[in-house]
Design a protein around this motif. Structure first.
Motif: not given
Length: 602
Positions: A134-149
């Motif tokens: 869960a933490q690793s997923t959050a870290i991956a998305l933390s770049h905040q350059t995405f519109d979907g996942n």
């Protein structure tokens, strides 16, 4: 109309969670109001984002009218369920490019296999890996350059962990893309028979190894209905992937058609279209739909832990009492090994998840108005078909094999697959779908052990000659990470085969493969935190009654001292890195998590 019990429990979850859920949704709305975050970050941030991209992809990412999708993958090439994901990112990027958008592998998450670590030191990291994922997923998305996942994850702790991490970015539309099960190997009956003969010393190592390699032999998930395949069934019922997609095999052309359709659907539910953020999809209705499917299918006991943690990640408070009351209202409609002879491939051929969901809907047990990532819940009563290279969905039929999926107006049991037991030894869960009713009630003297290895040694010394309740304590989350205790199953199965009445009581886990042995699992409070299991002695009479929901010791424990805890190794195999988890993890009943500060530790 809807089943009154299901409706009441859903309302109760919503009311209990009102403040927490409101806080969660307010944060989600704040993130939505900011708009696409990629357009707000600095030029230097963006330069780092696109530095390694081909020129065409660079221009797409820098064009804020186009979408950039995250891919969070659990790929590794040593584990069968994850090996097929190797080619998925390139396939996904190609599809997005053709649509005028882009995709990037935002990050990878650890994917460990309980099948590899059973009985080994690594199993003590297994449950904790979910929160790490869960933490690793959050870290991956933390770049905040995405519109979907897009979440590429299937197995035991991986998919729940990815979902928990994705829910911390609840404003992003999110889909799971599964890989499907491997083809059927040897029969489950043969598998169990050989394991029991090996445990009894009747077969050698070579025969056991040959059988195991025939059972687990190709890419894809294992074919029995354990935690991995329960994830897939439950998450499809929650509307988190395309309808009918969970159990399509890895190498079937339909599998690739579904991957393409998943990518296309993510684009459709982005901000520019029919916006469906994951934080809105996972609400109390989706949660209850998933639980109903879990119970109707006789799914893994691990989900009494994972679903509590997933709910909490979405601002919802789910309890074991909710699950137990649902189990009283939801009939058992599927027989998949270990609560039946069929594997998931045979279940899929009998109609699979769409047929099961259709049957549940006809019994008014599902929230039809739940938001899904594709269409409406009614679309999940359809299965995908490869029609000469075109993907189409066809209405699911009734069961094609009533020995695997119950026919209309019939059922395998009036109650669901799980039961909550409680009494002066605490609270625990039993997977009753695979246990003969004659074995669901037992009063017998206790034999006390602190590890499954001690039980194995006692069995090899021929110490079991009478009915007994085998207690394995100090195996909860805080003690040693709550390992699964599958070494016990062939042993206890042999004792039952010899005519003894036996049961297992433990603060450890057994997942979806507890089988015919009556096993009260996840006892809370656990022994290492002073739970009553720590006060038991050999010979104490213990009563287990799954039908009445009772778990009691007939001895008076009020004056008993707490037994000295076995000193488990805290070092080796990475265990030294998880001391904080053991110290701060919540109880199994609270989701066995370290992520939520407001969750009481029991």
């Amino acid at each position: 109309m809807m089943n009154s019990t299901v409706a009441a429990i859903t309302r109760r979850i919503a009311q209990r969670s009102a403040s927490l859920r409101q806080n969660y949704l307010e944060q989600l709305d704040r993130d939505i109001q900011r708009g696409p975050i990629r357009s707000h970050i600095s030029c230097g941030n963006l330069a780092h984002t696109v530095a390694a991209c081909p020129s065409g992809q660079k221009s797409n990412i820098l064009d804020f009218t186009r979408l950039n999708m995250a891919i969070v993958t659990s790929y590794n090439d040593m584990l069968s369920a994850h090996q097929p994901y190797q080619s998925y990112p390139d396939e996904i990027k190609k599809i997005l490019t053709e649509m005028g958008h882009s995709g990037q592998v935002a990050g990878g998450v650890a994917a460990m296999c309980d099948g590899v670590t059973q009985g080994q030191d690594g199993m003590e990291l297994s449950l904790f890996s979910r929160d790490n994922i869960a933490q690793s997923t959050a870290i991956a998305l933390s770049h905040q350059t995405f519109d979907g996942n897009l979440l590429l994850g299937v197995c035991d702790k991986i998919a729940p962990g990815q979902l928990m991490g994705a829910l911390s970015f609840g404003y992003l539309p999110t889909l799971f893309i599964p890989t499907g099960p491997m083809s059927t190997g040897i029969s489950n009956d043969e598998k169990v028979a050989i394991r029991q003969k090996y445990a009894a010393g009747e077969l050698g190592h070579d025969a056991l190894q040959q059988m195991e390699c025939q059972a687990y032999h190709a890419p894809g998930t294992c074919t029995f209905y354990g935690t991995a395949n329960t994830n897939q069934l439950v998450f499809e019922a929650m509307g988190l992937m395309l309808p009918g997609s969970a159990f399509v095999p890895p190498n079937d052309p339909l599998r690739h058609m579904l991957t393409k359709a998943s990518v296309q659907q993510l684009v459709k539910i982005s901000r520019n279209g029919d916006y469906r953020p994951i934080g809105r999809v996972v609400d109390e209705r989706a949660l209850v739909n998933g639980l109903v499917a879990l119970l109707a299918s006789g799914g893994s006991t691990n989900h009494t832990i994972h679903m509590v943690a997933v709910a909490r990640a979405a601002g919802l408070i789910l309890t074991w009492d909710d699950i137990a009351e649902l189990s009283e209202a939801v009939p058992l409609l599927a027989r998949i090994y270990p609560n039946g002879p069929a594997d998931v491939n045979q279940f899929h051929q009998a109609g699979g998840i769409p047929t099961l969901l259709k049957e549940l809907d006809q019994r008014q047990l599902l929230h039809r108005d739940a938001l899904t990532v594709y269409g409406t819940l009614a679309d999940y009563f359809k299965h995908p078909v490869n029609d000469n290279g075109e993907l189409v969905w066809q209405e699911a039929s009734t069961s094609l094999n009533p020995e695997i999926i119950a026919a209309p107006a019939s059922q395998f049991s009036a109650h669901g697959g799980l039961a909550l037991l409680q009494g002066n030894l605490g609270r625990g869960v039993m997977k009753i779908s695979a246990v003969d009713p004659a074995y669901q009630k037992l009063t017998a003297p206790a034999r006390i052990f602190d590890s499954q290895h001690e039980v194995e040694t006692a069995y090899q010394k021929n110490e079991f000659h009478q009915d007994c309740v085998i207690v394995v304590r100090y195996n909860g989350p805080a003690a040693n990470g709550m390992p699964e205790l599958h070494k016990l199953m062939p042993i206890l199965g042999n004792l039952m085969k010899a005519g003894l009445k036996v049961a297992l009581v433990t603060d450890g886990r057994l997942s979806g493969a507890s089988g015919k042995v009556p096993s009260v699992l996840h006892i809370t409070p656990e022994a290492s935190r002073g739970g009553p299991l720590s006060q038991l002695k050999d010979g104490d009479l213990i009563t287990i009654d799954a039908q009445a929901g009772c778990l009691n010791c007939e001895s008076d424990l009020t004056e008993r001292h707490i037994a000295h805890q076995t000193a488990f190794p805290a070092f080796g195999c990475g265990r030294e890195l998880f001391g904080m988890f053991r110290s701060h993890v919540s109880s199994a009943e609270q989701g066995a998590s370290v992520l939520f500060d407001d969750a009481p530790i029991q």
